[in-house]
Design a protein around this motif. Sequence first.
Motif, PDB file in Angstrom:
ATOM      1  N   HIS A  60       0.853  -1.193   0.000  1.00  0.00           N
ATOM      2  CA  HIS A  60       0.000   0.000   0.000  1.00  0.00           C
ATOM      3  C   HIS A  60       0.883   1.234   0.000  1.00  0.00           C
ATOM      4  O   HIS A  60       1.839   1.337   0.772  1.00  0.00           O
ATOM      5  CB  HIS A  60      -0.909   0.024   1.227  1.00  0.00           C
ATOM      6  N   ALA A  61       0.581   2.176  -0.887  1.00  0.00           N
ATOM      7  CA  ALA A  61       1.309   3.448  -0.981  1.00  0.00           C
ATOM      8  C   ALA A  61       0.324   4.599  -0.856  1.00  0.00           C
ATOM      9  O   ALA A  61      -0.834   4.486  -1.266  1.00  0.00           O
ATOM     10  CB  ALA A  61       2.060   3.543  -2.304  1.00  0.00           C
ATOM     11  N   ARG A  63       0.606   7.383  -2.429  1.00  0.00           N
ATOM     12  CA  ARG A  63       0.617   8.162  -3.675  1.00  0.00           C
ATOM     13  C   ARG A  63       0.140   7.279  -4.827  1.00  0.00           C
ATOM     14  O   ARG A  63      -0.071   6.082  -4.656  1.00  0.00           O
ATOM     15  CB  ARG A  63       2.017   8.711  -3.972  1.00  0.00           C
ATOM     16  N   GLN A  64       0.019   7.873  -6.004  1.00  0.00           N
ATOM     17  CA  GLN A  64      -0.515   7.180  -7.166  1.00  0.00           C
ATOM     18  C   GLN A  64       0.577   6.949  -8.216  1.00  0.00           C
ATOM     19  O   GLN A  64       1.598   7.641  -8.237  1.00  0.00           O
ATOM     20  CB  GLN A  64      -1.649   8.000  -7.792  1.00  0.00           C
ATOM     21  N   LEU A  70       5.907   4.062 -10.112  1.00  0.00           N
ATOM     22  CA  LEU A  70       6.080   4.716  -8.824  1.00  0.00           C
ATOM     23  C   LEU A  70       7.560   5.064  -8.727  1.00  0.00           C
ATOM     24  O   LEU A  70       8.402   4.187  -8.530  1.00  0.00           O
ATOM     25  CB  LEU A  70       5.656   3.778  -7.696  1.00  0.00           C
ATOM     26  N   THR A  79       0.050   0.293  -5.867  1.00  0.00           N
ATOM     27  CA  THR A  79      -0.215   1.221  -4.772  1.00  0.00           C
ATOM     28  C   THR A  79      -1.153   0.641  -3.716  1.00  0.00           C
ATOM     29  O   THR A  79      -1.178   1.109  -2.584  1.00  0.00           O
ATOM     30  CB  THR A  79      -0.828   2.525  -5.312  1.00  0.00           C
ATOM     31  N   SER A  80      -1.920  -0.372  -4.054  1.00  0.00           N
ATOM     32  CA  SER A  80      -2.772  -1.050  -3.081  1.00  0.00           C
ATOM     33  C   SER A  80      -3.253  -2.354  -3.708  1.00  0.00           C
ATOM     34  O   SER A  80      -4.257  -2.381  -4.416  1.00  0.00           O
ATOM     35  CB  SER A  80      -3.969  -0.184  -2.687  1.00  0.00           C
ATOM     36  N   TRP A 372       5.906  12.615  -6.625  1.00  0.00           N
ATOM     37  CA  TRP A 372       4.877  11.586  -6.529  1.00  0.00           C
ATOM     38  C   TRP A 372       3.494  12.216  -6.579  1.00  0.00           C
ATOM     39  O   TRP A 372       3.238  13.275  -5.985  1.00  0.00           O
ATOM     40  CB  TRP A 372       5.051  10.784  -5.247  1.00  0.00           C
ATOM     41  N   LEU A 383       6.837  10.049   0.032  1.00  0.00           N
ATOM     42  CA  LEU A 383       6.121   8.809  -0.288  1.00  0.00           C
ATOM     43  C   LEU A 383       6.245   7.861   0.896  1.00  0.00           C
ATOM     44  O   LEU A 383       7.346   7.611   1.385  1.00  0.00           O
ATOM     45  CB  LEU A 383       6.717   8.163  -1.540  1.00  0.00           C
ATOM     46  N   THR A 385       5.123   3.963   2.191  1.00  0.00           N
ATOM     47  CA  THR A 385       4.582   2.664   1.778  1.00  0.00           C
ATOM     48  C   THR A 385       4.704   1.664   2.917  1.00  0.00           C
ATOM     49  O   THR A 385       5.620   1.745   3.745  1.00  0.00           O
ATOM     50  CB  THR A 385       5.311   2.107   0.546  1.00  0.00           C
TER      51      THR A 385
END
Length: 394
Positions: A60-61, A63-64, A70, A79-80, A372, A383, A385
Amino acid sequence: MFKRKLIIAGILSAAALPGIVLAEDPPKAEAAKPALPSMDDLLNAWGISVTGYLDGSYTHANRQLVNGVLTGRSFDQQTSAFNLDQAAITIAKQPKEGFGGVVNVIAGQDAKLIHSNGLGAADNPVDLTQAYLQYATGPFTIIGGKFVTLASYEVIASPSNVNFSRSILFGQVPLTHTGVRGTWAVNDMVTLTLGLNNGWDQTVDQNKQKTIEAAVAVTPIKGLTITAIDYYGHEPATAGLVTTTPLPDNPSGKRNLFDLVASYSPIDPLTLGLEYMNESQDNFTDMGTGNLIKAKSQGVAGYVSYMFTEQWRLAFRAEYFKDNDGFRLGFDDTKYKEGTLTLAYLPTKSIELRAEARYDKASPPSTITGVWKNSDGTFSNSLTTVALQAIYKF
């Protein structure tokens, strides 16, 4: 009276006779059938090893992704999501004398990111990571085919790293090469390596020039290994290009990568690591002026890993990377820092569970709004994560 005793003796002798016969001539047991050899027995007899692992995760992050990327991450580009990162198998026969070979195949999300030019489409979830012949004699070993790089403290194979995510520096080095490589174990302290290959991640070469690889590994004291690696050749000068694709119209130029890697275990539970990287690329198009320049980048990463018990390990990584001209990560004159903490639980020799938290920070010029992307379309220079990982080794 005598006659009576004689009759009794005769009866007793007759009763004892079957026992005597049985004692002297026991019935023969049926001969046991020989057991068939197992597959492990056959492989060991042939000198062949088969090993592998499964690596899955949840990441999971905050940001997109931008164009599916990334920034600064090599493999963990979701990102998820739940991911099958790597399912790998290696078949090897590597005798100390004579001919042998290695075949290593990786499938999963990571396989899509490590394809060499000419061997696999970008969306192919299966990669032939290594396939080479080997000949060994005395202190000399030579291999020919496709094999992993000499550079970087970290490696492609997940179980061999102590963190889930790879370092920023790992994303700036080649992953595999196709060519020949010779190794000479001079003595217990010094090992020399020299090779010639198609270049960075190129099964099919994009140009006529070849890349030279050289390494010197020194073990001055027990537990300490220092390796100096250098790659020099002609490569595409395209921003952000790590694994290459055919780009015949793009400029190319001389590329040099120097990588210094050290690992030290002063006591059994503790391992310290250090990597310093310096890279240059000729004929890169300057993002500001449009002129062709020599792009430069450099970075350093430090590692600490400690086994508190046979089942628990804590690992920490800190690194700094400067992309002077935007050649590597696409943002001109930008500095990156990151810190990663990974807790691992090893309930058995075959299973490893990891939980990781990582924080990245970028310092671009004021002309760059951020590195990001946020969910609202704005940009940020930080960022965060988190990841959970499970590895099964066989």
